[in-house]
Motif scaffolding. Structure first.
Motif, PDB file in Angstrom:
ATOM      1  N   ARG A   1      25.664  35.083  39.393  1.00 31.82           N
ATOM      2  CA  ARG A   1      25.481  33.649  39.679  1.00 31.82           C
ATOM      3  C   ARG A   1      24.128  33.119  39.225  1.00 31.82           C
ATOM      4  NH1 ARG A   1      28.869  30.616  42.832  1.00 31.82           N
ATOM      5  NH2 ARG A   1      27.180  29.157  43.232  1.00 31.82           N
ATOM      6  N   GLU A   2      23.125  33.982  39.295  1.00 35.54           N
ATOM      7  CA  GLU A   2      21.774  33.550  38.914  1.00 35.54           C
ATOM      8  C   GLU A   2      21.601  33.399  37.414  1.00 35.54           C
ATOM      9  OE1 GLU A   2      19.298  35.852  42.449  1.00 35.54           O
ATOM     10  OE2 GLU A   2      19.329  36.656  40.414  1.00 35.54           O
ATOM     11  N   THR A   3      22.386  34.138  36.647  1.00 41.45           N
ATOM     12  CA  THR A   3      22.093  34.198  35.203  1.00 41.45           C
ATOM     13  C   THR A   3      23.176  33.573  34.331  1.00 41.45           C
ATOM     14  OG1 THR A   3      23.001  36.444  35.053  1.00 41.45           O
ATOM     15  CG2 THR A   3      20.622  36.243  35.423  1.00 41.45           C
ATOM     16  N   GLY A   4      24.186  32.967  34.941  1.00 45.34           N
ATOM     17  CA  GLY A   4      25.204  32.361  34.090  1.00 45.34           C
ATOM     18  C   GLY A   4      26.193  31.505  34.847  1.00 45.34           C
ATOM     19  N   LEU A   5      27.063  30.898  34.053  1.00 45.22           N
ATOM     20  CA  LEU A   5      28.193  30.181  34.640  1.00 45.22           C
ATOM     21  C   LEU A   5      29.271  31.235  34.886  1.00 45.22           C
ATOM     22  CD1 LEU A   5      29.562  27.307  35.188  1.00 45.22           C
ATOM     23  CD2 LEU A   5      30.657  27.659  32.966  1.00 45.22           C
ATOM     24  N   VAL A   6      29.717  31.348  36.123  1.00 41.32           N
ATOM     25  CA  VAL A   6      30.689  32.390  36.462  1.00 41.32           C
ATOM     26  C   VAL A   6      32.065  31.747  36.598  1.00 41.32           C
ATOM     27  CG1 VAL A   6      31.242  34.310  37.993  1.00 41.32           C
ATOM     28  CG2 VAL A   6      28.858  33.594  37.725  1.00 41.32           C
ATOM     29  N   VAL A   7      32.986  32.199  35.772  1.00 36.60           N
ATOM     30  CA  VAL A   7      34.322  31.613  35.751  1.00 36.60           C
ATOM     31  C   VAL A   7      35.341  32.647  36.233  1.00 36.60           C
ATOM     32  CG1 VAL A   7      36.074  30.497  34.318  1.00 36.60           C
ATOM     33  CG2 VAL A   7      33.650  30.229  33.747  1.00 36.60           C
ATOM     34  N   HIS A   8      36.073  32.259  37.254  1.00 36.33           N
ATOM     35  CA  HIS A   8      37.108  33.144  37.785  1.00 36.33           C
ATOM     36  C   HIS A   8      38.435  32.845  37.086  1.00 36.33           C
ATOM     37  CE1 HIS A   8      39.863  34.089  41.483  1.00 36.33           C
ATOM     38  NE2 HIS A   8      39.986  34.973  40.526  1.00 36.33           N
ATOM     39  N   LEU A   9      38.947  33.815  36.348  1.00 31.77           N
ATOM     40  CA  LEU A   9      40.269  33.667  35.729  1.00 31.77           C
ATOM     41  C   LEU A   9      41.275  34.329  36.654  1.00 31.77           C
ATOM     42  CD1 LEU A   9      39.537  34.479  31.972  1.00 31.77           C
ATOM     43  CD2 LEU A   9      39.537  32.257  33.142  1.00 31.77           C
ATOM     44  N   PHE A  10      42.355  33.621  36.949  1.00 28.47           N
ATOM     45  CA  PHE A  10      43.319  34.216  37.877  1.00 28.47           C
ATOM     46  C   PHE A  10      44.762  33.980  37.450  1.00 28.47           C
ATOM     47  CE2 PHE A  10      44.876  30.417  40.017  1.00 28.47           C
ATOM     48  CZ  PHE A  10      43.868  29.494  39.781  1.00 28.47           C
ATOM     49  N   ALA A  11      45.613  34.850  37.960  1.00 26.35           N
ATOM     50  CA  ALA A  11      47.064  34.742  37.769  1.00 26.35           C
ATOM     51  C   ALA A  11      47.685  35.389  38.997  1.00 26.35           C
ATOM     52  CB  ALA A  11      47.479  35.480  36.508  1.00 26.35           C
ATOM     53  N   PRO A  12      48.896  34.982  39.382  1.00 24.36           N
ATOM     54  CA  PRO A  12      49.504  35.635  40.548  1.00 24.36           C
ATOM     55  C   PRO A  12      49.772  37.119  40.274  1.00 24.36           C
ATOM     56  CG  PRO A  12      50.937  33.897  39.655  1.00 24.36           C
ATOM     57  CD  PRO A  12      49.719  33.934  38.807  1.00 24.36           C
ATOM     58  N   LEU A  13      49.809  37.885  41.341  1.00 20.23           N
ATOM     59  CA  LEU A  13      49.996  39.332  41.188  1.00 20.23           C
ATOM     60  C   LEU A  13      51.291  39.672  40.437  1.00 20.23           C
ATOM     61  CD1 LEU A  13      48.762  42.074  41.744  1.00 20.23           C
ATOM     62  CD2 LEU A  13      49.750  42.022  44.030  1.00 20.23           C
ATOM     63  N   SER A  14      52.337  38.865  40.660  1.00 17.19           N
ATOM     64  CA  SER A  14      53.604  39.139  39.956  1.00 17.19           C
ATOM     65  C   SER A  14      53.403  39.045  38.439  1.00 17.19           C
ATOM     66  CB  SER A  14      54.676  38.145  40.408  1.00 17.19           C
ATOM     67  OG  SER A  14      54.191  36.829  40.241  1.00 17.19           O
ATOM     68  N   GLU A  15      52.604  38.091  38.016  1.00 16.64           N
ATOM     69  CA  GLU A  15      52.328  37.921  36.584  1.00 16.64           C
ATOM     70  C   GLU A  15      51.436  39.058  36.063  1.00 16.64           C
ATOM     71  OE1 GLU A  15      53.353  36.164  34.192  1.00 16.64           O
ATOM     72  OE2 GLU A  15      51.740  36.315  32.699  1.00 16.64           O
ATOM     73  N   ILE A  16      50.482  39.445  36.899  1.00 17.12           N
ATOM     74  CA  ILE A  16      49.584  40.556  36.517  1.00 17.12           C
ATOM     75  C   ILE A  16      50.409  41.827  36.341  1.00 17.12           C
ATOM     76  CG2 ILE A  16      47.670  41.988  37.377  1.00 17.12           C
ATOM     77  CD1 ILE A  16      46.310  39.487  37.458  1.00 17.12           C
ATOM     78  N   ARG A  17      51.342  42.045  37.238  1.00 20.81           N
ATOM     79  CA  ARG A  17      52.229  43.213  37.147  1.00 20.81           C
ATOM     80  C   ARG A  17      52.988  43.199  35.837  1.00 20.81           C
ATOM     81  NH1 ARG A  17      53.791  42.511  42.603  1.00 20.81           N
ATOM     82  NH2 ARG A  17      52.903  44.185  43.856  1.00 20.81           N
ATOM     83  N   ARG A  18      53.477  42.017  35.483  1.00 22.55           N
ATOM     84  CA  ARG A  18      54.244  41.880  34.251  1.00 22.55           C
ATOM     85  C   ARG A  18      53.346  42.184  33.040  1.00 22.55           C
ATOM     86  NH1 ARG A  18      55.361  38.732  30.349  1.00 22.55           N
ATOM     87  NH2 ARG A  18      53.747  37.232  30.846  1.00 22.55           N
ATOM     88  N   ARG A  19      52.106  41.687  33.086  1.00 21.86           N
ATOM     89  CA  ARG A  19      51.212  41.875  31.946  1.00 21.86           C
ATOM     90  C   ARG A  19      50.766  43.327  31.799  1.00 21.86           C
ATOM     91  NH1 ARG A  19      46.956  36.883  32.839  1.00 21.86           N
ATOM     92  NH2 ARG A  19      48.442  35.181  32.536  1.00 21.86           N
ATOM     93  N   ILE A  20      50.448  43.950  32.916  1.00 26.91           N
ATOM     94  CA  ILE A  20      49.865  45.292  32.836  1.00 26.91           C
ATOM     95  C   ILE A  20      50.932  46.374  32.715  1.00 26.91           C
ATOM     96  CG2 ILE A  20      48.487  47.008  34.054  1.00 26.91           C
ATOM     97  CD1 ILE A  20      46.712  44.929  35.075  1.00 26.91           C
ATOM     98  N   GLY A  21      52.041  46.193  33.379  1.00 24.05           N
ATOM     99  CA  GLY A  21      53.106  47.200  33.352  1.00 24.05           C
ATOM    100  C   GLY A  21      52.598  48.503  33.935  1.00 24.05           C
TER     101      GLY A  21
END
Ligand code: S3P
Length: 175
Positions: free
Chosen positions: A94-114
């Motif tokens: 937080r002190e050294t940059g703009l912090v961006v949280h990228l998110f997706a629902p767990l069901s989508e993460i499951r699909r992506r990662i397999g």
């Protein structure tokens, strides 16, 4: 003004996909902490976990983050999903940059990662643990980030544009 841009979020949330698109858009260098660690450690993350354990990995990850944070060159940094576990890391981000949280629902993460054996915390978790880990982490990402973006809603290019917008707004607010 924020110096770096850090992309944080759960495994499979799109950090390594959005990172290079954003870096190109901003004309900045892109680094990925997992990739740098693989080079630095001389082995895959899964192998390092199984030989030396998670704590040793976290120490390496933290020392890398602190080195990157003090780089004079403004970077786009895609981070490993567990970087937010350490409170000092959260503060440093937080002190050294703009912090961006990228998110997706767990069901989508499951699909992506397999069934990805290169992610030790994914392949070792049973389903209940995974839901718990997702919840726990979600809280830490939210607490650390300045803003959040859904990678289901926004394709990489759109996500990058929104981050450029957030950077610009920040500059305007502080000028
Ligand atoms: C981890 C996420 C991984 C990698 C390591 C641990 C985690 O990075 O750093 O396997 O604790 O969530 P990605 O988020 O790039 O998969």
């Amino acid at each position: 003004m924020h110096h770096h841009v850090y992309l944080i979020g759960f495994m499979g949330s799109g950090k390594s996909t959005v990172g290079p698109v954003l870096a190109e858009r901003l004309g900045r260098a892109w680094v990925d902490t997992d990739r740098l660690l693989i080079d630095r450690l001389g082995m895959s993350i899964a192998e390092y976990f199984s030989r030396y354990g998670e704590e040793a990995f976290r120490r390496e990850e933290r020392s890398l983050l602190f080195a990157l944070a003090s780089s004079a060159l403004p970077l786009v940094v895609s981070t490993g999903g567990g970087i937010v576990i350490d409170p000092d890391n959260r503060r440093r981000l937080r002190e050294t940059g703009l912090v961006v949280h990228l998110f997706a629902p767990l069901s989508e993460i499951r699909r992506r990662i397999g069934d990805d054996p290169s992610r030790p915390l994914w392949s070792r978790q049973n389903d209940r643990n995974l839901v718990e880990l997702y919840r726990l982490r979600h809280r830490l990402y939210r607490e650390t980030a300045h803003c959040a973006l859904s990678t289901v809603r926004y394709a990489p290019r759109e996500a990058a544009e929104r981050i450029v917008g957030a950077l610009r707004e920040d500059v305007e607010k502080r000028d």
